[in-house]
Design an enzyme around this catalytic site. Sequence first.
Site, PDB file in Angstrom:
ATOM      1  CG  ASP A 131      -1.619   1.209   1.500  1.00  0.00           C
ATOM      2  OD1 ASP A 131      -2.047   1.913   0.231  1.00  0.00           O
ATOM      3  OD2 ASP A 131      -2.235   1.480   2.478  1.00  0.00           O
ATOM      4  CD  GLU A 158      -4.784   0.564  -1.893  1.00  0.00           C
ATOM      5  OE1 GLU A 158      -5.159  -0.086  -0.767  1.00  0.00           O
ATOM      6  OE2 GLU A 158      -4.877   1.546  -2.329  1.00  0.00           O
ATOM      7  CG  HIS A 168      -0.473   3.107   6.038  1.00  0.00           C
ATOM      8  ND1 HIS A 168      -1.083   3.805   4.887  1.00  0.00           N
ATOM      9  CD2 HIS A 168      -0.619   4.018   7.210  1.00  0.00           C
ATOM     10  CE1 HIS A 168      -1.385   4.869   5.610  1.00  0.00           C
ATOM     11  NE2 HIS A 168      -1.140   5.021   6.764  1.00  0.00           N
TER      12      HIS A 168
END
Lengths: 167, 167
Positions: free
Chosen positions: B7, B67, B140
């Site tokens: 992430d 992501e 996260h």
Amino acid sequence: MVILGIDPGLAHTGWGVVETRGTLCRARAYGCVATKAHDPLPERLGAIHRELAQVIERFHPTDVAIEQIFFGQNTKSAIATAHARGAALVACATAGCAIGEYTPMQIKQAVAGTGAADKHQVTYMVRTVLALDHDPKPDHCADALAAAVCHAHLERTLAKARVAVPR
Amino acid sequence: MVILGIDPGLAHTGWGVVETRGTLCRARAYGCVATKAHDPLPERLGAIHRELAQVIERFHPTDVAIEQIFFGQNTKSAIATAHARGAALVACATAGCAIGEYTPMQIKQAVAGTGAADKHQVTYMVRTVLALDHDPKPDHCADALAAAVCHAHLERTLAKARVAVPR
């Protein structure tokens, strides 16, 4: 001082190595990392990082001058440029170079005397300042050399200021 | 299969390593690279690259799930995230990992059954799917593990499809 100038971009990342001696600025080499739009993003970023790491290994710049993102771009292309900038900056940070970040306007102001200079003026001035016998092409190379020249000017001004006002 | 989920973010880059055996998914490790806002950008990107390269060296993931940028962010924070993504992707590309890029919506859909899932649902489902005895924190890390789980689901579906329709 050896300065690596970088004009970052996902499709084209221009680079230029400039050496300074006193007030003299000379180009050692320049080039462009081109990546293909249909290749996967990680592969393109890997190529930018790898080729710039090779340039750093070959010319041992102490300093790097890199263009900042121009916020007037559309968001999609600004994000693509930021990815390329991230890959380029990793190569420079890993090599322990001192890094200066300059806006396109600061670079144009430094090499052509006005932040509103167009591409032709920048190329002409880079050619003149570096005493090249040809226009550095493509434009990404001229922009990368311009960033290096901008950094050289700033460093020289700072050095003079240090002499003028000893601490 | 060992999958590294990422992430990406300039202030916080979450990472999580997931191992799959058949339909089982288990977390091997997770963590977060935190960088300070007042540190220079190249230093922050260097830290993200270095720490992820260490994670890859330690766990030898074959695949990476990362992501994508959420375009709903404001341009400034999207550009900061893109720099971090560039640094992270260089580490993965250099190691030769296969890389899957997923939107936040795809990841939420894969782990919680709906692209509209909130942070609590994602954390709860990541904890459940990976049979953890605690919530992975900070968020996260949960998001990075969720990306890895999303990739594992997709790979399993693709493997089934390959069996069902032999070429």
